[in-house]
Scaffold this motif. Sequence first.
Motif, PDB file in Angstrom:
ATOM      1  N   ALA A 132       0.693  -1.482   0.138  1.00 53.36           N
ATOM      2  CA  ALA A 132       0.233   0.235   0.234  1.00 53.36           C
ATOM      3  C   ALA A 132       0.283   1.643   0.130  1.00 53.36           C
ATOM      4  O   ALA A 132       2.274   1.556   0.487  1.00 53.36           O
ATOM      5  N   GLY A 133       0.408   2.132  -0.296  1.00 56.09           N
ATOM      6  CA  GLY A 133       1.360   4.001  -0.256  1.00 56.09           C
ATOM      7  C   GLY A 133       2.245   3.705  -1.358  1.00 56.09           C
ATOM      8  O   GLY A 133       2.525   3.027  -2.214  1.00 56.09           O
ATOM      9  N   ARG A 134       2.751   4.459  -1.301  1.00 61.01           N
ATOM     10  CA  ARG A 134       3.757   4.942  -2.793  1.00 61.01           C
ATOM     11  C   ARG A 134       5.126   4.971  -2.105  1.00 61.01           C
ATOM     12  O   ARG A 134       5.547   6.165  -0.134  1.00 61.01           O
ATOM     13  N   TYR A 135       6.421   5.361  -2.981  1.00 59.37           N
ATOM     14  CA  TYR A 135       8.094   5.639  -1.927  1.00 59.37           C
ATOM     15  C   TYR A 135       8.209   6.953  -3.258  1.00 59.37           C
ATOM     16  O   TYR A 135       7.955   7.110  -3.949  1.00 59.37           O
ATOM     17  N   LEU A 136       8.652   7.948  -1.897  1.00 58.34           N
ATOM     18  CA  LEU A 136       9.662   9.322  -3.455  1.00 58.34           C
ATOM     19  C   LEU A 136      10.898   8.804  -3.043  1.00 58.34           C
ATOM     20  O   LEU A 136      11.518   8.334  -2.394  1.00 58.34           O
ATOM     21  N   VAL A 137      11.240   9.012  -4.005  1.00 56.83           N
ATOM     22  CA  VAL A 137      12.471   8.559  -5.144  1.00 56.83           C
ATOM     23  C   VAL A 137      13.130   9.491  -5.862  1.00 56.83           C
ATOM     24  O   VAL A 137      12.152   9.927  -6.838  1.00 56.83           O
ATOM     25  N   ASP A 138      14.628   9.597  -5.527  1.00 56.72           N
ATOM     26  CA  ASP A 138      15.216  10.848  -5.799  1.00 56.72           C
ATOM     27  C   ASP A 138      16.110  10.559  -6.013  1.00 56.72           C
ATOM     28  O   ASP A 138      16.847  10.237  -5.318  1.00 56.72           O
ATOM     29  N   VAL A 139      17.305  10.177  -7.082  1.00 48.67           N
ATOM     30  CA  VAL A 139      18.057  10.447  -7.741  1.00 48.67           C
ATOM     31  C   VAL A 139      19.266  11.227  -7.820  1.00 48.67           C
ATOM     32  O   VAL A 139      20.217  11.141  -8.195  1.00 48.67           O
ATOM     33  N   GLY A 140      18.045  12.494  -8.295  1.00 56.04           N
ATOM     34  CA  GLY A 140      18.971  13.524  -8.938  1.00 56.04           C
ATOM     35  C   GLY A 140      19.258  14.748  -8.508  1.00 56.04           C
ATOM     36  O   GLY A 140      19.223  16.170  -8.903  1.00 56.04           O
ATOM     37  N   PHE A 141      18.996  14.941  -7.064  1.00 54.44           N
ATOM     38  CA  PHE A 141      19.049  16.176  -6.002  1.00 54.44           C
ATOM     39  C   PHE A 141      21.254  16.778  -6.249  1.00 54.44           C
ATOM     40  O   PHE A 141      21.088  17.182  -4.922  1.00 54.44           O
ATOM     41  N   GLY A 142      21.357  15.758  -6.603  1.00 50.52           N
ATOM     42  CA  GLY A 142      23.323  16.493  -6.508  1.00 50.52           C
ATOM     43  C   GLY A 142      23.377  16.196  -5.585  1.00 50.52           C
ATOM     44  O   GLY A 142      22.935  14.971  -4.419  1.00 50.52           O
ATOM     45  N   GLY A 143      23.840  16.702  -3.982  1.00 51.71           N
ATOM     46  CA  GLY A 143      24.523  16.615  -3.079  1.00 51.71           C
ATOM     47  C   GLY A 143      24.477  15.636  -2.308  1.00 51.71           C
ATOM     48  O   GLY A 143      24.674  15.834  -0.837  1.00 51.71           O
ATOM     49  N   GLN A 144      22.837  16.605  -2.550  1.00 53.60           N
ATOM     50  CA  GLN A 144      21.476  15.967  -0.888  1.00 53.60           C
ATOM     51  C   GLN A 144      20.684  15.097  -1.581  1.00 53.60           C
ATOM     52  O   GLN A 144      19.528  15.214  -0.601  1.00 53.60           O
ATOM     53  N   THR A 145      21.309  14.535  -2.862  1.00 48.34           N
ATOM     54  CA  THR A 145      20.024  13.806  -2.756  1.00 48.34           C
ATOM     55  C   THR A 145      19.691  12.673  -2.190  1.00 48.34           C
ATOM     56  O   THR A 145      20.230  12.099  -1.380  1.00 48.34           O
ATOM     57  N   LEU A 146      18.423  12.035  -2.026  1.00 45.41           N
ATOM     58  CA  LEU A 146      18.134  10.961  -1.167  1.00 45.41           C
ATOM     59  C   LEU A 146      18.919   9.473  -1.550  1.00 45.41           C
ATOM     60  O   LEU A 146      18.804   9.440  -2.576  1.00 45.41           O
ATOM     61  N   SER A 147      19.494   9.454  -0.447  1.00 42.17           N
ATOM     62  CA  SER A 147      20.157   8.222  -1.037  1.00 42.17           C
ATOM     63  C   SER A 147      19.385   6.753  -0.835  1.00 42.17           C
ATOM     64  O   SER A 147      20.038   5.740  -1.023  1.00 42.17           O
ATOM     65  N   SER A 148      18.039   7.158  -0.359  1.00 39.31           N
ATOM     66  CA  SER A 148      17.272   5.779  -0.230  1.00 39.31           C
ATOM     67  C   SER A 148      15.341   5.934  -0.624  1.00 39.31           C
ATOM     68  O   SER A 148      15.449   7.193  -0.469  1.00 39.31           O
ATOM     69  N   PRO A 149      15.092   5.239  -0.847  1.00 39.83           N
ATOM     70  CA  PRO A 149      13.589   5.722  -1.080  1.00 39.83           C
ATOM     71  C   PRO A 149      12.946   6.048   0.383  1.00 39.83           C
ATOM     72  O   PRO A 149      13.623   4.908   1.558  1.00 39.83           O
ATOM     73  N   ILE A 150      12.031   6.836   0.604  1.00 40.69           N
ATOM     74  CA  ILE A 150      11.509   6.808   1.594  1.00 40.69           C
ATOM     75  C   ILE A 150      10.226   6.566   1.819  1.00 40.69           C
ATOM     76  O   ILE A 150       9.237   7.326   0.023  1.00 40.69           O
ATOM     77  N   ARG A 151       8.625   6.591   2.447  1.00 45.62           N
ATOM     78  CA  ARG A 151       7.419   6.520   2.164  1.00 45.62           C
ATOM     79  C   ARG A 151       7.070   8.159   1.374  1.00 45.62           C
ATOM     80  O   ARG A 151       6.981   8.795   2.372  1.00 45.62           O
ATOM     81  N   LEU A 152       6.066   8.341   1.070  1.00 49.77           N
ATOM     82  CA  LEU A 152       5.239   9.216   0.588  1.00 49.77           C
ATOM     83  C   LEU A 152       4.071   9.754   1.363  1.00 49.77           C
ATOM     84  O   LEU A 152       2.811   9.467   1.365  1.00 49.77           O
ATOM     85  N   GLN A 153       4.194   9.930   2.892  1.00 45.55           N
ATOM     86  CA  GLN A 153       3.885   9.901   3.814  1.00 45.55           C
ATOM     87  C   GLN A 153       4.298  11.317   4.641  1.00 45.55           C
ATOM     88  O   GLN A 153       5.133  11.386   4.833  1.00 45.55           O
TER      89      GLN A 153
END
Length: 290
Positions: A132-153
Amino acid sequence: MGSSPSDSPSDSAFDLLGYLGRIGYDGSTQPDSDTLRGVIAAHGRTIPFENLDPLLGIPVADLSAAALSDKLVSRRRGGYCYEHNGLLGYALDELGYGVERLAGRVVWMKEPGAPLPALTHNVLAVMVPGEAGRYLVDVGFGGQTLSSPIRLQTGAVQQTRHEPYRLLQLPTRHEPEYELAAQVRGQWQPLYRFTAVPQPRIDLEVGSWYVSTHPGGVFVVGLSAALVTDDARINLRGRNLAIHSHGETERIRFGTAAEVLDALTGRFGVNLSDLDGVDVEARVAQVLDS
C-alpha cells in the motif's frame, strides 16, 4: 501506472540489462522494496550528478529512454535531475514497479521571502506491487539527494542510508503540496516542494530545456558534480571539493581547471572523452569560482 504513452517501456525499448550493468547491480530483480533500495544505492554510487552539457552550451531537451541510455549508460556520463530520475524511471518501469513522474520547486538555500521558484525539479513516486502507498524516489538532487526511497507520507522522520528526512504537507487550497527536508548538521533544511500530480514527458522536457539553456541558470553559469557512496557524499562546485563522511568534512581547493578535470574523471567517473572536440578545460577555467 503513471506513465504517459510516450514514456511506456514498450515504446522506449529500454535496455534494462545495460542499465543494471552500468550501475553494477547484480541482485534480485523482483519488484519489491529491497530491490528498490538496492538499485537506488547502486545508481547513486555509480552515475555522477554533473552539468557539463548545460555549462558547455549543449541543451538537455530529449528525455527519451534512448537518449538517456545513450548518454548515461553507453557514453558513461552523468547528468542532472531530469536525466537521473528519467533513466531510473524507465528502469523501474521495466522491472515492474508503478512509476509516476512528478515536478518540484527547489527551495534549498533560498532566502526567506524569495520569489517562488519554477517547477524545475523532477522526482518519482514509485508503487511497489503488493504494498500500500507510494515511495518518494530521487537520485537527481546532487549533493543532498535521497540515498534511499522514503514513504510518501507526512510527519514521520525517515532514515536513509545517510541523513534523516521528513515530508511536510503545506497549506494550500488546491492539490496537496509537500515539502521535503533533510536533517543537516542537526538542523532541518527544506530542499524542495512538489505535488503528487503526474507530469507528461513533454512538460518535463520543457523544464529540462529551460534549466539547461537559461542564461542565468545555475547549471549554465557554474560547474557542479556529486556522487553518493555508501559512507560519504562527494560534492564539487567550481574548484571546491567537499567530502562529507561520518559527520566530518574534508575540503579541497583545486588550483587549476586541469585539476578539476582530473577530479571529474578520477573521483566522479565522468567520461570526458565523450566531449572530444570541445575545450572543456577552457570553459571550466572560466567558472572555477562560480
